[in-house]
Write a protein that holds these residues in place. Structure first.
Motif, PDB file in Angstrom:
ATOM      1  N   ALA A  11       0.691  -1.322   0.194  1.00 16.18           N
ATOM      2  CA  ALA A  11      -0.014   0.060  -0.083  1.00 16.18           C
ATOM      3  C   ALA A  11       0.819   1.271   0.048  1.00 16.18           C
ATOM      4  CB  ALA A  11      -0.919  -0.224   1.209  1.00 16.18           C
ATOM      5  N   GLN A  12       0.244   2.325  -0.340  1.00 15.72           N
ATOM      6  CA  GLN A  12       1.088   3.627  -0.517  1.00 15.72           C
ATOM      7  C   GLN A  12       0.879   4.265   0.884  1.00 15.72           C
ATOM      8  OE1 GLN A  12      -0.338   5.914  -3.917  1.00 15.72           O
ATOM      9  NE2 GLN A  12       1.221   4.730  -5.176  1.00 15.72           N
ATOM     10  N   PHE A  36      -0.604  -8.885  15.789  1.00 19.49           N
ATOM     11  CA  PHE A  36       0.891  -8.734  16.288  1.00 19.49           C
ATOM     12  C   PHE A  36       1.365  -8.383  15.095  1.00 19.49           C
ATOM     13  CE2 PHE A  36       1.156  -9.194  20.982  1.00 19.49           C
ATOM     14  CZ  PHE A  36      -0.096  -9.985  21.366  1.00 19.49           C
ATOM     15  N   ARG A  37       2.488  -7.506  15.035  1.00 17.27           N
ATOM     16  CA  ARG A  37       3.448  -7.436  14.037  1.00 17.27           C
ATOM     17  C   ARG A  37       4.915  -7.302  14.295  1.00 17.27           C
ATOM     18  NH1 ARG A  37       1.929  -0.944  12.651  1.00 17.27           N
ATOM     19  NH2 ARG A  37       3.567  -0.099  14.176  1.00 17.27           N
ATOM     20  N   GLN A  38       5.818  -7.766  13.439  1.00 15.39           N
ATOM     21  CA  GLN A  38       7.157  -7.685  13.660  1.00 15.39           C
ATOM     22  C   GLN A  38       7.960  -7.296  12.360  1.00 15.39           C
ATOM     23  OE1 GLN A  38       8.511 -11.552  15.011  1.00 15.39           O
ATOM     24  NE2 GLN A  38      10.610 -10.610  15.989  1.00 15.39           N
ATOM     25  N   ALA A  39       8.420  -6.196  12.672  1.00 13.01           N
ATOM     26  CA  ALA A  39       9.491  -5.575  11.702  1.00 13.01           C
ATOM     27  C   ALA A  39      10.740  -6.001  11.506  1.00 13.01           C
ATOM     28  CB  ALA A  39       9.347  -3.938  11.563  1.00 13.01           C
ATOM     29  N   LYS A  86       1.271   4.218   7.161  1.00 16.85           N
ATOM     30  CA  LYS A  86       2.434   4.748   7.366  1.00 16.85           C
ATOM     31  C   LYS A  86       3.558   3.749   7.027  1.00 16.85           C
ATOM     32  CE  LYS A  86       1.120   7.615  11.285  1.00 16.85           C
ATOM     33  NZ  LYS A  86       1.340   7.980  12.560  1.00 16.85           N
ATOM     34  N   PRO A  87       4.726   4.208   6.284  1.00 22.78           N
ATOM     35  CA  PRO A  87       5.866   3.309   6.128  1.00 22.78           C
ATOM     36  C   PRO A  87       6.410   2.481   7.503  1.00 22.78           C
ATOM     37  CG  PRO A  87       6.288   5.456   5.059  1.00 22.78           C
ATOM     38  CD  PRO A  87       5.126   5.680   6.128  1.00 22.78           C
ATOM     39  N   GLU A  88       6.112   3.126   8.552  1.00 18.95           N
ATOM     40  CA  GLU A  88       6.532   2.552   9.717  1.00 18.95           C
ATOM     41  C   GLU A  88       5.552   1.259  10.042  1.00 18.95           C
ATOM     42  OE1 GLU A  88       6.371   5.727   9.475  1.00 18.95           O
ATOM     43  OE2 GLU A  88       5.571   6.619  11.156  1.00 18.95           O
ATOM     44  N   ASP A  89       4.505   1.056   9.418  1.00 21.10           N
ATOM     45  CA  ASP A  89       3.642  -0.036   9.307  1.00 21.10           C
ATOM     46  C   ASP A  89       4.240  -1.221   8.631  1.00 21.10           C
ATOM     47  OD1 ASP A  89       0.828   2.306   9.297  1.00 21.10           O
ATOM     48  OD2 ASP A  89       1.852   1.473  11.290  1.00 21.10           O
ATOM     49  N   THR A  90       4.975  -1.016   7.973  1.00 19.26           N
ATOM     50  CA  THR A  90       5.785  -2.216   7.277  1.00 19.26           C
ATOM     51  C   THR A  90       6.194  -3.176   8.254  1.00 19.26           C
ATOM     52  OG1 THR A  90       6.249  -0.881   5.189  1.00 19.26           O
ATOM     53  CG2 THR A  90       7.511  -2.866   5.600  1.00 19.26           C
ATOM     54  N   ALA A  91       5.478  -4.469   8.138  1.00 16.92           N
ATOM     55  CA  ALA A  91       6.192  -5.546   9.105  1.00 16.92           C
ATOM     56  C   ALA A  91       5.280  -6.785   8.534  1.00 16.92           C
ATOM     57  CB  ALA A  91       5.739  -5.427  10.553  1.00 16.92           C
ATOM     58  N   GLN A 120       2.757 -10.427   5.053  1.00 20.49           N
ATOM     59  CA  GLN A 120       3.493  -9.287   4.945  1.00 20.49           C
ATOM     60  C   GLN A 120       2.775  -8.009   4.659  1.00 20.49           C
ATOM     61  OE1 GLN A 120       7.199  -8.689   5.319  1.00 20.49           O
ATOM     62  NE2 GLN A 120       6.543  -6.631   4.969  1.00 20.49           N
ATOM     63  N   VAL A 121       2.778  -6.781   5.334  1.00 21.01           N
ATOM     64  CA  VAL A 121       2.238  -5.586   4.879  1.00 21.01           C
ATOM     65  C   VAL A 121       3.466  -4.654   4.747  1.00 21.01           C
ATOM     66  CG1 VAL A 121       1.142  -3.651   5.775  1.00 21.01           C
ATOM     67  CG2 VAL A 121       0.283  -6.114   6.100  1.00 21.01           C
ATOM     68  N   THR A 122       3.565  -4.015   3.464  1.00 18.34           N
ATOM     69  CA  THR A 122       4.566  -3.360   3.046  1.00 18.34           C
ATOM     70  C   THR A 122       3.780  -1.864   2.467  1.00 18.34           C
ATOM     71  OG1 THR A 122       5.842  -4.924   2.110  1.00 18.34           O
ATOM     72  CG2 THR A 122       6.339  -2.657   1.380  1.00 18.34           C
ATOM     73  N   VAL A 123       4.397  -0.633   3.266  1.00 20.56           N
ATOM     74  CA  VAL A 123       3.907   0.565   2.741  1.00 20.56           C
ATOM     75  C   VAL A 123       4.934   1.055   2.610  1.00 20.56           C
ATOM     76  CG1 VAL A 123       2.592   2.588   3.832  1.00 20.56           C
ATOM     77  CG2 VAL A 123       2.200   0.364   4.706  1.00 20.56           C
ATOM     78  N   SER A 124       4.773   1.707   1.136  1.00 14.46           N
ATOM     79  CA  SER A 124       5.795   2.317   0.448  1.00 14.46           C
ATOM     80  C   SER A 124       5.556   3.071  -0.678  1.00 14.46           C
ATOM     81  CB  SER A 124       7.113   1.364  -0.045  1.00 14.46           C
ATOM     82  OG  SER A 124       7.891   1.847  -0.727  1.00 14.46           O
ATOM     83  N   SER A 125       6.087   4.174  -1.149  1.00 11.40           N
ATOM     84  CA  SER A 125       5.666   4.808  -2.467  1.00 11.40           C
ATOM     85  C   SER A 125       6.720   4.516  -3.487  1.00 11.40           C
ATOM     86  CB  SER A 125       5.551   6.418  -2.192  1.00 11.40           C
ATOM     87  OG  SER A 125       6.945   6.883  -1.869  1.00 11.40           O
TER      88      SER A 125
END
Length: 125
Positions: A11-12, A36-39, A86-91, A120-125
């Motif tokens: 996602a962006q 839970f999440r883990q980066a 947000k990008p910090e949600d990436t995990a 996997q969830v990736t938040v990036s433009s």
């Protein structure tokens, strides 16, 4: 109890994603399903939880105001709607379940006996 998680992806920033987790069965007493999440390089972090019998919810500070846990029409399924990503949600996001867990322990991953595979969830433009 077996847990099957689905959803996730790319996602962006500012966008949204929805994760779902289905349990093979649940207890008639307290049965809490959580995320839970883990980066990479970080410890496992609590995102949110719901007692699917009582509909009680609790969220981690990282999720308040942006993420919502709900119980789906399929009674043993919960979803995590993630907005304003947000990008910090990436995990890697993990679904977990526990029985007879008290509210103050919702955020302690050591209290959960059942875990699904990560998604996997990736938040990036």
């Amino acid at each position: 109890v077996q847990l099957q998680a689905c959803g996730g992806g790319l996602a962006q920033p500012g966008g949204f994603l929805r994760l779902s987790c289905a349990a093979s069965r649940r207890s008639s007493n307290r049965f809490v399903m959580s995320w839970f999440r883990q980066a990479s390089g970080n410890e496992r972090e609590f995102v949110g939880a719901m007692d699917i019998n009582m509909r009680t919810t609790r969220y981690g500070d990282n999720a308040k105001g942006r993420f919502t846990i709900s119980r789906d029409n399929a009674e043993n399924t919960v979803s995590l709607q993630m907005n304003s990503l947000k990008p910090e949600d990436t995990a890697v996001y993990y679904c977990a379940a526990a029985t007879n867990i008290i509210y103050s322990d919702y955020g302690r991953y050591t209290r959960y006996a059942y875990w699904g595979q990560g998604t996997q969830v990736t938040v990036s433009s």
